[in-house]
Design a protein around this motif. Structure first.
Motif, PDB file in Angstrom:
ATOM      1  N   THR A 149       0.855  -1.186   0.000  1.00  0.00           N
ATOM      2  CA  THR A 149       0.000   0.000   0.000  1.00  0.00           C
ATOM      3  C   THR A 149       0.889   1.232   0.000  1.00  0.00           C
ATOM      4  O   THR A 149       2.021   1.180   0.498  1.00  0.00           O
ATOM      5  CB  THR A 149      -0.942  -0.026   1.228  1.00  0.00           C
ATOM      6  N   PRO A 150       0.432   2.362  -0.549  1.00  0.00           N
ATOM      7  CA  PRO A 150       1.290   3.547  -0.647  1.00  0.00           C
ATOM      8  C   PRO A 150       1.554   4.223   0.697  1.00  0.00           C
ATOM      9  O   PRO A 150       0.762   4.109   1.642  1.00  0.00           O
ATOM     10  CB  PRO A 150       0.481   4.486  -1.553  1.00  0.00           C
ATOM     11  N   LYS A 151       2.657   4.943   0.757  1.00  0.00           N
ATOM     12  CA  LYS A 151       2.970   5.777   1.908  1.00  0.00           C
ATOM     13  C   LYS A 151       1.966   6.924   1.991  1.00  0.00           C
ATOM     14  O   LYS A 151       1.537   7.459   0.971  1.00  0.00           O
ATOM     15  CB  LYS A 151       4.380   6.335   1.772  1.00  0.00           C
ATOM     16  N   VAL A 152       1.584   7.287   3.198  1.00  0.00           N
ATOM     17  CA  VAL A 152       0.716   8.439   3.419  1.00  0.00           C
ATOM     18  C   VAL A 152       1.539   9.460   4.207  1.00  0.00           C
ATOM     19  O   VAL A 152       1.802   9.275   5.399  1.00  0.00           O
ATOM     20  CB  VAL A 152      -0.563   8.058   4.187  1.00  0.00           C
ATOM     21  N   ASP A 153       1.947  10.511   3.550  1.00  0.00           N
ATOM     22  CA  ASP A 153       2.876  11.462   4.154  1.00  0.00           C
ATOM     23  C   ASP A 153       2.357  12.059   5.456  1.00  0.00           C
ATOM     24  O   ASP A 153       3.117  12.233   6.420  1.00  0.00           O
ATOM     25  CB  ASP A 153       3.192  12.586   3.168  1.00  0.00           C
ATOM     26  N   ALA A 154       1.075  12.378   5.490  1.00  0.00           N
ATOM     27  CA  ALA A 154       0.512  13.019   6.686  1.00  0.00           C
ATOM     28  C   ALA A 154       0.590  12.100   7.907  1.00  0.00           C
ATOM     29  O   ALA A 154       0.764  12.581   9.030  1.00  0.00           O
ATOM     30  CB  ALA A 154      -0.931  13.434   6.433  1.00  0.00           C
ATOM     31  N   ILE A 155       0.450  10.809   7.688  1.00  0.00           N
ATOM     32  CA  ILE A 155       0.547   9.858   8.804  1.00  0.00           C
ATOM     33  C   ILE A 155       2.011   9.590   9.140  1.00  0.00           C
ATOM     34  O   ILE A 155       2.399   9.560  10.316  1.00  0.00           O
ATOM     35  CB  ILE A 155      -0.182   8.541   8.466  1.00  0.00           C
ATOM     36  N   ALA A 156       2.834   9.420   8.111  1.00  0.00           N
ATOM     37  CA  ALA A 156       4.255   9.153   8.321  1.00  0.00           C
ATOM     38  C   ALA A 156       4.928  10.273   9.100  1.00  0.00           C
ATOM     39  O   ALA A 156       5.850  10.034   9.896  1.00  0.00           O
ATOM     40  CB  ALA A 156       4.953   8.947   6.985  1.00  0.00           C
ATOM     41  N   ALA A 157       4.464  11.493   8.912  1.00  0.00           N
ATOM     42  CA  ALA A 157       5.059  12.643   9.598  1.00  0.00           C
ATOM     43  C   ALA A 157       4.853  12.594  11.106  1.00  0.00           C
ATOM     44  O   ALA A 157       5.555  13.289  11.860  1.00  0.00           O
ATOM     45  CB  ALA A 157       4.474  13.932   9.036  1.00  0.00           C
ATOM     46  N   LYS A 158       3.903  11.774  11.566  1.00  0.00           N
ATOM     47  CA  LYS A 158       3.618  11.688  12.998  1.00  0.00           C
ATOM     48  C   LYS A 158       4.491  10.668  13.727  1.00  0.00           C
ATOM     49  O   LYS A 158       4.451  10.584  14.955  1.00  0.00           O
ATOM     50  CB  LYS A 158       2.144  11.338  13.210  1.00  0.00           C
ATOM     51  N   ALA A 206       3.974  -0.504   7.949  1.00  0.00           N
ATOM     52  CA  ALA A 206       5.262   0.102   7.605  1.00  0.00           C
ATOM     53  C   ALA A 206       5.187   0.825   6.264  1.00  0.00           C
ATOM     54  O   ALA A 206       5.789   1.910   6.096  1.00  0.00           O
ATOM     55  CB  ALA A 206       6.353  -0.963   7.576  1.00  0.00           C
ATOM     56  N   ASP A 207       4.459   0.265   5.305  1.00  0.00           N
ATOM     57  CA  ASP A 207       4.284   0.936   4.010  1.00  0.00           C
ATOM     58  C   ASP A 207       3.678   2.321   4.194  1.00  0.00           C
ATOM     59  O   ASP A 207       4.159   3.312   3.623  1.00  0.00           O
ATOM     60  CB  ASP A 207       3.373   0.109   3.095  1.00  0.00           C
ATOM     61  N   VAL A 208       2.590   2.391   4.952  1.00  0.00           N
ATOM     62  CA  VAL A 208       1.909   3.672   5.172  1.00  0.00           C
ATOM     63  C   VAL A 208       2.843   4.667   5.844  1.00  0.00           C
ATOM     64  O   VAL A 208       2.834   5.869   5.529  1.00  0.00           O
ATOM     65  CB  VAL A 208       0.637   3.483   6.018  1.00  0.00           C
ATOM     66  N   LEU A 209       3.678   4.169   6.765  1.00  0.00           N
ATOM     67  CA  LEU A 209       4.595   5.040   7.501  1.00  0.00           C
ATOM     68  C   LEU A 209       5.882   5.334   6.740  1.00  0.00           C
ATOM     69  O   LEU A 209       6.743   6.083   7.239  1.00  0.00           O
ATOM     70  CB  LEU A 209       4.932   4.397   8.853  1.00  0.00           C
ATOM     71  N   GLY A 210       6.042   4.745   5.564  1.00  0.00           N
ATOM     72  CA  GLY A 210       7.240   4.980   4.764  1.00  0.00           C
ATOM     73  C   GLY A 210       8.485   4.341   5.338  1.00  0.00           C
ATOM     74  O   GLY A 210       9.596   4.850   5.136  1.00  0.00           O
ATOM     75  N   LEU A 211       8.319   3.226   6.031  1.00  0.00           N
ATOM     76  CA  LEU A 211       9.436   2.551   6.681  1.00  0.00           C
ATOM     77  C   LEU A 211       9.572   1.115   6.188  1.00  0.00           C
ATOM     78  O   LEU A 211       8.628   0.538   5.666  1.00  0.00           O
ATOM     79  CB  LEU A 211       9.230   2.528   8.201  1.00  0.00           C
ATOM     80  N   ALA A 263      -2.168   3.369  14.601  1.00  0.00           N
ATOM     81  CA  ALA A 263      -3.626   3.227  14.501  1.00  0.00           C
ATOM     82  C   ALA A 263      -4.149   3.911  13.239  1.00  0.00           C
ATOM     83  O   ALA A 263      -5.036   3.374  12.556  1.00  0.00           O
ATOM     84  CB  ALA A 263      -4.300   3.809  15.737  1.00  0.00           C
ATOM     85  N   GLU A 264      -3.619   5.077  12.912  1.00  0.00           N
ATOM     86  CA  GLU A 264      -4.042   5.768  11.693  1.00  0.00           C
ATOM     87  C   GLU A 264      -3.650   4.974  10.456  1.00  0.00           C
ATOM     88  O   GLU A 264      -4.403   4.927   9.468  1.00  0.00           O
ATOM     89  CB  GLU A 264      -3.447   7.169  11.646  1.00  0.00           C
ATOM     90  N   ALA A 265      -2.474   4.348  10.499  1.00  0.00           N
ATOM     91  CA  ALA A 265      -2.041   3.519   9.371  1.00  0.00           C
ATOM     92  C   ALA A 265      -2.960   2.315   9.211  1.00  0.00           C
ATOM     93  O   ALA A 265      -3.331   1.941   8.085  1.00  0.00           O
ATOM     94  CB  ALA A 265      -0.598   3.068   9.576  1.00  0.00           C
ATOM     95  N   LEU A 266      -3.331   1.705  10.332  1.00  0.00           N
ATOM     96  CA  LEU A 266      -4.247   0.567  10.267  1.00  0.00           C
ATOM     97  C   LEU A 266      -5.600   0.988   9.708  1.00  0.00           C
ATOM     98  O   LEU A 266      -6.193   0.291   8.874  1.00  0.00           O
ATOM     99  CB  LEU A 266      -4.413  -0.052  11.652  1.00  0.00           C
ATOM    100  N   ASN A 267      -6.099   2.143  10.122  1.00  0.00           N
ATOM    101  CA  ASN A 267      -7.374   2.625   9.584  1.00  0.00           C
ATOM    102  C   ASN A 267      -7.274   2.966   8.098  1.00  0.00           C
ATOM    103  O   ASN A 267      -8.234   2.777   7.352  1.00  0.00           O
ATOM    104  CB  ASN A 267      -7.867   3.822  10.394  1.00  0.00           C
ATOM    105  N   GLU A 268      -6.103   3.417   7.681  1.00  0.00           N
ATOM    106  CA  GLU A 268      -5.891   3.690   6.254  1.00  0.00           C
ATOM    107  C   GLU A 268      -5.990   2.402   5.439  1.00  0.00           C
ATOM    108  O   GLU A 268      -6.659   2.363   4.400  1.00  0.00           O
ATOM    109  CB  GLU A 268      -4.519   4.333   6.055  1.00  0.00           C
ATOM    110  N   VAL A 269      -5.333   1.327   5.890  1.00  0.00           N
ATOM    111  CA  VAL A 269      -5.352   0.080   5.108  1.00  0.00           C
ATOM    112  C   VAL A 269      -6.705  -0.618   5.211  1.00  0.00           C
ATOM    113  O   VAL A 269      -7.098  -1.358   4.299  1.00  0.00           O
ATOM    114  CB  VAL A 269      -4.191  -0.858   5.495  1.00  0.00           C
ATOM    115  N   ILE A 270      -7.414  -0.408   6.325  1.00  0.00           N
ATOM    116  CA  ILE A 270      -8.786  -0.927   6.414  1.00  0.00           C
ATOM    117  C   ILE A 270      -9.653  -0.236   5.369  1.00  0.00           C
ATOM    118  O   ILE A 270     -10.430  -0.881   4.648  1.00  0.00           O
ATOM    119  CB  ILE A 270      -9.356  -0.716   7.834  1.00  0.00           C
ATOM    120  N   GLU A 271      -9.494   1.078   5.253  1.00  0.00           N
ATOM    121  CA  GLU A 271     -10.316   1.852   4.327  1.00  0.00           C
ATOM    122  C   GLU A 271      -9.970   1.578   2.868  1.00  0.00           C
ATOM    123  O   GLU A 271     -10.860   1.499   2.011  1.00  0.00           O
ATOM    124  CB  GLU A 271     -10.167   3.347   4.618  1.00  0.00           C
ATOM    125  N   ASN A 272      -8.673   1.411   2.569  1.00  0.00           N
ATOM    126  CA  ASN A 272      -8.293   1.241   1.155  1.00  0.00           C
ATOM    127  C   ASN A 272      -8.400  -0.199   0.662  1.00  0.00           C
ATOM    128  O   ASN A 272      -8.152  -0.478  -0.519  1.00  0.00           O
ATOM    129  CB  ASN A 272      -6.900   1.822   0.882  1.00  0.00           C
TER     130      ASN A 272
END
Length: 329
Positions: A58-67, A112-117, A288-297
């Motif tokens: 899944t793609p990185k989400v910059d707004a979540i990774a920044a946290k 890790a994908d969502v967080l860019g790690l 948690a935000e990353a998990l909600n992102e992958v649940i949604e996508n």
């Protein structure tokens, strides 16, 4: 999930057949490990147990990774703890006996994908997962960990699966159902030491003793493979453990059945499996935000489906929800 080991055994795929009857060690090689063996099938789906997993991404989400706290993000990796004992389809070794695969590893990679790690996978015994998370050696643990009120004192949690426990018996067992404490009075039962299911079992036994019923005889084994051999030989009459592992073993190897299920948080509360971090290390919110992102996508649903666990999906990730109640006394 207790034995420190550099290798991950594949107990859910044990071939408990004539080998045990002849006194030989049962094979720990999964179906599919050799070219002559068919790949395991679960819920009509062929399970890839090879090292080339072609994982869902899944793609990185910059707004979540920044946290993500700078101290965690600076090396570009997320240090993730997994159990070294191994239990399909949760976390276990691929056919190369090295690559970690399973639903827990796939979800860790999605986060890790969502967080860019990148995932820096580490393994230890079950008990040391908690010690390593508490010390900060492991930044996060993905290993079928149940939220409990006692654990919340020390760790933060972000939920991602329903926690179901199961009662396993061999096909020839006279036991038909285990739904309540009285059903286990006088039985020889195996359970994992230090687990939430052990706490539930001990509570049931306490209730039985108070009611004048026979006590349960609890036997502990370090590996699920040893549990299966104990069931087959009659040393234990039932096993109380994670439902995904039991269901996977039955689907792949046969020879046993589930006679009851229970919430991992005990009666009255649906248990939840969660990612676990050191308390207040700043990581649980972006996780948690990353998990909600992958649940949604939809990538989360694809991961559960590929391991036959679609029925354990949650609609959202929650931070530190109510867990298994504290044990009285």
């Amino acid at each position: 999930m207790r034995l420190p080991s550099a290798r991950l055994a594949l107990p859910a795929l044990l071939l408990l057949t004539a080998l045990a009857a002849c006194g030989e060690e049962p094979s720990l090689a999964p179906k599919g490990a050799a070219s002559s063996e068919p790949a395991p099938q679960v819920s009509g789906r062929t399970i890839n147990v090879g090292p080339d997993q072609d994982r869902i991404t899944t793609p990185k989400v910059d707004a979540i990774a920044a946290k993500v706290p700078a101290a965690i993000a600076e090396d570009g990796a997320l240090t993730v703890g997994f159990s070294a004992e191994g239990a399909a389809p949760l976390v276990f070794a691929a056919t190369d006996d090295t690559t970690l695969i399973g639903v827990e590893t796939d979800i860790a990679h999605l986060v890790a994908d969502v967080l860019g790690l990148k995932v820096d996978a580490q393994t230890s015994s079950w008990e040391n997962l908690f010690l390593a998370a508490r010390s900060g050696k492991y930044e996060i643990v993905f290993n079928n960990v149940t939220v409990t009120e006692e654990r919340k004192d020390i760790y933060d949690f972000a939920t991602y699966r329903v926690d179901q426990l199961g009662w396993q018996v061999i096909d020839s067992s006279p036991i038909r159902r285990i739904d309540k404490p009285a059903d286990i009075a006088g039985l020889r039962v195996s359970v994992g030491s230090g687990t939430n299911q052990e706490k539930i079992l001990l509570d049931w036994d306490k209730q039985n003793r108070a009611a004048g019923l026979k006590p349960v005889e609890i036997q502990y084994y370090e590996k699920y493979g040893d549990v299966l051999l104990a069931l087959k030989s009659g040393r234990v009459q039932a096993y109380f453990g994670p439902n995904p592992t039991i269901a996977y073993n039955i689907a792949v190897s046969g020879g046993s059945r589930i006679v009851g299920t229970a919430s991992g948080a005990g009666p009255g509360l649906q248990g939840l499996i969660a990612a676990m971090t050191k308390k207040d290390n700043g990581l649980i919110e972006p996780v948690a935000e990353a998990l909600n992102e992958v649940i949604e996508n939809g990538s989360y649903a694809k991961v559960l489906d590929r391991w036959g666990l679609a029925n354990e999906a949650v609609p959202e990730s929650r931070i530190n929800p109510p867990g298994l109640p504290r044990q009285a006394g």
